[in-house]
Design a protein around this motif. Structure first.
Motif, PDB file in Angstrom:
ATOM      1  N   THR A 216      38.889  40.451  50.101  1.00  7.99           N
ATOM      2  CA  THR A 216      37.880  39.545  49.555  1.00  7.99           C
ATOM      3  C   THR A 216      36.620  39.654  50.404  1.00  7.99           C
ATOM      4  O   THR A 216      36.684  39.527  51.627  1.00  7.99           O
ATOM      5  CB  THR A 216      38.372  38.092  49.562  1.00  7.99           C
TER       6      THR A 216
ATOM      7  N   THR B 211      28.621  34.728  46.676  1.00  7.13           N
ATOM      8  CA  THR B 211      29.484  35.355  45.683  1.00  7.13           C
ATOM      9  C   THR B 211      30.736  35.913  46.355  1.00  7.13           C
ATOM     10  O   THR B 211      30.744  36.196  47.559  1.00  7.13           O
ATOM     11  CB  THR B 211      28.752  36.493  44.956  1.00  7.13           C
TER      12      THR B 211
ATOM     13  N   THR C  64      33.864  38.925  45.885  1.00  6.45           N
ATOM     14  CA  THR C  64      34.341  40.133  45.218  1.00  6.45           C
ATOM     15  C   THR C  64      35.741  40.431  45.730  1.00  6.45           C
ATOM     16  O   THR C  64      35.968  40.486  46.940  1.00  6.45           O
ATOM     17  CB  THR C  64      33.425  41.334  45.507  1.00  6.45           C
TER      18      THR C  64
ATOM     19  N   GLU D  65      41.233  43.134  40.375  1.00  8.59           N
ATOM     20  CA  GLU D  65      39.787  43.074  40.538  1.00  8.59           C
ATOM     21  C   GLU D  65      39.328  41.670  40.176  1.00  8.59           C
ATOM     22  O   GLU D  65      39.928  41.014  39.309  1.00  8.59           O
ATOM     23  CB  GLU D  65      39.074  44.092  39.646  1.00  8.59           C
TER      24      GLU D  65
ATOM     25  N   ASN E 171      35.719  38.626  40.512  1.00  8.61           N
ATOM     26  CA  ASN E 171      34.405  38.190  40.973  1.00  8.61           C
ATOM     27  C   ASN E 171      34.321  36.677  40.861  1.00  8.61           C
ATOM     28  O   ASN E 171      34.971  36.074  39.996  1.00  8.61           O
ATOM     29  CB  ASN E 171      33.283  38.826  40.144  1.00  8.61           C
TER      30      ASN E 171
ATOM     31  N   LYS F  54      32.360  32.766  42.779  1.00  2.00           N
ATOM     32  CA  LYS F  54      31.342  32.072  43.564  1.00  2.00           C
ATOM     33  C   LYS F  54      31.998  31.228  44.654  1.00  2.00           C
ATOM     34  O   LYS F  54      33.145  30.798  44.511  1.00  2.00           O
ATOM     35  CB  LYS F  54      30.498  31.172  42.653  1.00  2.00           C
TER      36      LYS F  54
ATOM     37  N   VAL G 100      37.029  32.076  40.923  1.00  3.33           N
ATOM     38  CA  VAL G 100      37.018  33.507  40.632  1.00  3.33           C
ATOM     39  C   VAL G 100      37.624  33.770  39.261  1.00  3.33           C
ATOM     40  O   VAL G 100      38.491  33.023  38.784  1.00  3.33           O
ATOM     41  CB  VAL G 100      37.790  34.322  41.698  1.00  3.33           C
TER      42      VAL G 100
ATOM     43  N   THR H 159      39.643  36.907  37.455  1.00  2.52           N
ATOM     44  CA  THR H 159      40.356  38.100  37.894  1.00  2.52           C
ATOM     45  C   THR H 159      40.977  38.852  36.718  1.00  2.52           C
ATOM     46  O   THR H 159      41.208  38.298  35.638  1.00  2.52           O
ATOM     47  CB  THR H 159      41.480  37.728  38.879  1.00  2.52           C
TER      48      THR H 159
END
Length: 284
Positions: free
Chosen positions: A184, A211, A213, A228, A230, A232, A255, A257
């Motif tokens: 992360t 953010t 990832t 995977e 993304n 905040k 997130v 996913t």
């Protein structure tokens, strides 16, 4: 007489304004200054709400994870870095979903030590597992792992004053299954919001937003998975000026996913997760 009173009031107002301006311009250099062999104890309470879609059905789950951590500095180096042993004094997770409503404890993780080397600003320079523990499927399902038990706040690498902002990039690795891991990366901006007194501690309040990832791979129950995501992150924390430790910290992460599974079955599982965490330094 009125003129004299008005002049006195004006001088008082000007003095107060000058003090406020001076306080706002005061610079702070924050570093970790921990006491050797002194135990520091923290309690983290995290509420995780997750949702996954499998074979057209939505699966929701809520977990409340309570962890009490112990940090003991064992070496204070000339460059300002600190070597510390980190272990859990207690871990429990209350899990509620369509299939269960239960509280799980993890005695196998209690007392298991890791050795962490921190820079003077709190960056993790090295992480070593001192006491091994068997992989726990229930711990993974509840979102409990060793690497993420104790995260240290990364402090600014230069002097800051109220209102100053600085960029932060913080990678974090979590073990997931035999040989697997999830990385992360939190990227964002921190702001020095002000100075506060919290009990016996003189603190600085810092806020941040950024953010997230996520990337990862591993294996579970004979199947390979690839992840995977993304999202905040936002939060605030109070840093003790004397030690650099976060006395109180609150954060919120969310997130989206995607997990791809291969093996006995091939499937893609979209999901979402939010986590709200409150940390408190426990008094001696």
């Amino acid at each position: 007489m009125r003129t004299g009173i008005s002049a006195a009031l004006l001088l008082l107002a000007a003095g107060a304004l000058a003090l406020q301006t001076a306080a706002a311009q005061e610079q702070f250099t924050l570093t970790y200054k921990l006491a050797k062999d002194h135990p520091y104890r923290f309690r983290d309470t995290t509420v995780v709400t997750s949702s996954q879609e499998m074979m057209g059905q939505e699966m929701k789950s809520t977990s409340t994870i309570v962890t009490t951590m112990r940090v003991v500095p064992t070496e204070l180096r000339p460059d300002g870095s600190t070597v510390a042993e980190v272990s859990a004094e207690g871990i429990s997770a209350s899990v509620r979903n369509a299939r269960m409503d239960t509280t799980i404890t993890f005695p196998d993780l209690v007392g298991k030590r890791s050795r962490v080397t921190l820079s003077k600003t709190g960056e993790t320079l090295r992480h070593e597992v001192m006491d091994t523990v068997k992989q726990n499927t229930m711990a993974m399902a509840a979102g409990v792992g060793r690497q993420e038990m104790m995260r240290f706040q990364v402090l600014p690498d230069k002097p800051v004053k109220v209102g100053d902002k600085w960029k932060t990039v913080k990678p974090d690795t979590t073990g997931m299954g035999p040989g697997g891991q999830v990385i992360t990366v939190a990227s964002g901006e921190s702001t020095l919001l002000g100075r506060e007194t919290h009990g016996k501690y003189e603190c600085l309040k810092i806020g941040y937003a950024g953010t997230l990832t996520l990337t990862g791979k591993g294996s579970m129950n004979g199947m390979e998975f690839y992840l995977e995501g993304n999202g905040k992150t936002t939060g605030t924390y109070l840093v003790d000026i004397a030690t650099g430790l976060a006395i109180v910290a609150d954060s919120k992460n969310s997130v989206e996913t995607t997990v791809a599974l291969t093996g006995q079955q091939n499937m893609t599982i979209p999901g979402s997760q939010s986590a709200v965490t409150h940390r408190l330094l426990l008094e001696e």
